[in-house]
Design an enzyme around this catalytic site. Structure first.
Site, PDB file in Angstrom:
ATOM      1  N   LYS A  73       0.864  -1.190   0.000  1.00  0.00           N
ATOM      2  CA  LYS A  73       0.000   0.000   0.000  1.00  0.00           C
ATOM      3  C   LYS A  73       0.898   1.238   0.000  1.00  0.00           C
ATOM      4  CE  LYS A  73      -4.236   1.350   2.415  1.00  0.00           C
ATOM      5  NZ  LYS A  73      -4.835   1.331   3.754  1.00  0.00           N
TER       6      LYS A  73
HETATM    7  C1  E4P Z   1      -8.151   1.823   4.053  1.00  0.00           C
HETATM    8  O1  E4P Z   1      -7.410   1.431   3.200  1.00  0.00           O
HETATM    9  C2  E4P Z   1      -8.022   3.153   4.669  1.00  0.00           C
HETATM   10  O2  E4P Z   1      -6.788   3.301   5.265  1.00  0.00           O
HETATM   11  C3  E4P Z   1      -9.144   3.387   5.644  1.00  0.00           C
HETATM   12  O3  E4P Z   1     -10.356   2.983   5.039  1.00  0.00           O
HETATM   13  C4  E4P Z   1      -9.210   4.792   6.159  1.00  0.00           C
HETATM   14  O4  E4P Z   1     -10.387   4.958   6.915  1.00  0.00           O
HETATM   15  P1  E4P Z   1     -10.618   6.197   7.899  1.00  0.00           P
HETATM   16  O5  E4P Z   1     -10.767   7.432   7.063  1.00  0.00           O
HETATM   17  O6  E4P Z   1     -11.857   5.875   8.640  1.00  0.00           O
HETATM   18  O7  E4P Z   1      -9.396   6.275   8.774  1.00  0.00           O
END
Ligand code: E4P
Length: 217
Positions: free
Chosen positions: A83
């Site tokens: 990622k």
């Molecule tokens: C997933 O890949 C993201 O990091 C996550 O959905 C972020 O979510 P949040 O905005 O609730 O922290």
């Protein structure tokens, strides 16, 4: 639409995966910090019981170190998806890691042109953050709609992974907008199958069935 769980909590993940409905897992540095555990150990543990895509995020901000970290994370298991944040360096690192055959999830996407660049870099997944846009008073779901249109018009294979999902309505709207996947906090996943009329209806059916005195087994 594929459903991913957005957590580094192994116990919660195991419970969710036991439904047979989970296609992938996403983590981020905040979720790893919340788990209080060693990053690589958590990813290795998850990949030990789950063979869908497991996103593990780099921590560097310069392309050479992102690439080195991505290679290190990809060594943990074949189903690790590296990622990478959507920055100039992140896109450079994405292209190189994808060219090496690694799966890459480009994260922290807040605009359609960012998503266009991620697709050009060959990203496996693009993660538009719906909830954080909503928090700013914008309509996060419009971003999914725009990316879907661009990817379809130009025939990009990058999968849209709706992220920063806060509610079951986000899941419904992402599905309607054509997201390929959505990554959900476990609480949102658990809320998806619940409906008060289902519970009320089942209660009545069970009562009436008991009144028959019959048994199926
Ligand atoms: C997933 O890949 C993201 O990091 C996550 O959905 C972020 O979510 P949040 O905005 O609730 O922290």
């Amino acid at each position: 639409m594929q459903i991913f769980l957005d957590t580094a909590d192994v116990a919660l993940l195991k419970a969710g995966i036991a439904t047979g409905l989970i296609d992938g897992v996403t983590t981020n540095p905040s979720l790893i910090a919340k788990s209080g555990r060693d990053f690589k150990a958590v990813i290795a543990e998850i990949c030990g019981f789950f063979d869908g895509s497991v996103s593990a995020e780099v921590a560097a901000v310069d392309a050479p170190t992102m690439i080195a970290e991505g290679r290190e994370l990809a060594k943990i298991a074949p189903n690790v998806t590296v990622k990478i944040p959507l920055t100039r360096d992140g896109l450079i690192a994405t292209k190189i890691l994808v060219d090496e055959g690694k799966a890459v999830n480009v994260t922290l996407c807040f605009s359609a042109v960012q998503a266009l660049l991620a697709a050009k870099a060959g990203a496996t997944y693009i993660s538009p953050f719906i909830g954080r846009l909503d928090d700013m008073g914008m309509r996060g779901m419009e971003l999914i709609e725009e990316i879907r249109a661009i990817y379809d018009i130009h025939d990009f294979g990058t999968k849209i992974l709706a992220a920063s999902i806060r509610t079951p309505d986000h899941v419904r709207d992402a599905a309607i907008a054509g997201a390929d996947c959505a990554t959900l906090p476990v609480s949102v996943f658990e809320a998806l199958y619940k409906h008060p009329l289902t519970e009320k209806g089942l209660e009545q059916f069970l009562k009436d069935w008991a009144g028959t005195g019959q048994s199926i087994l």
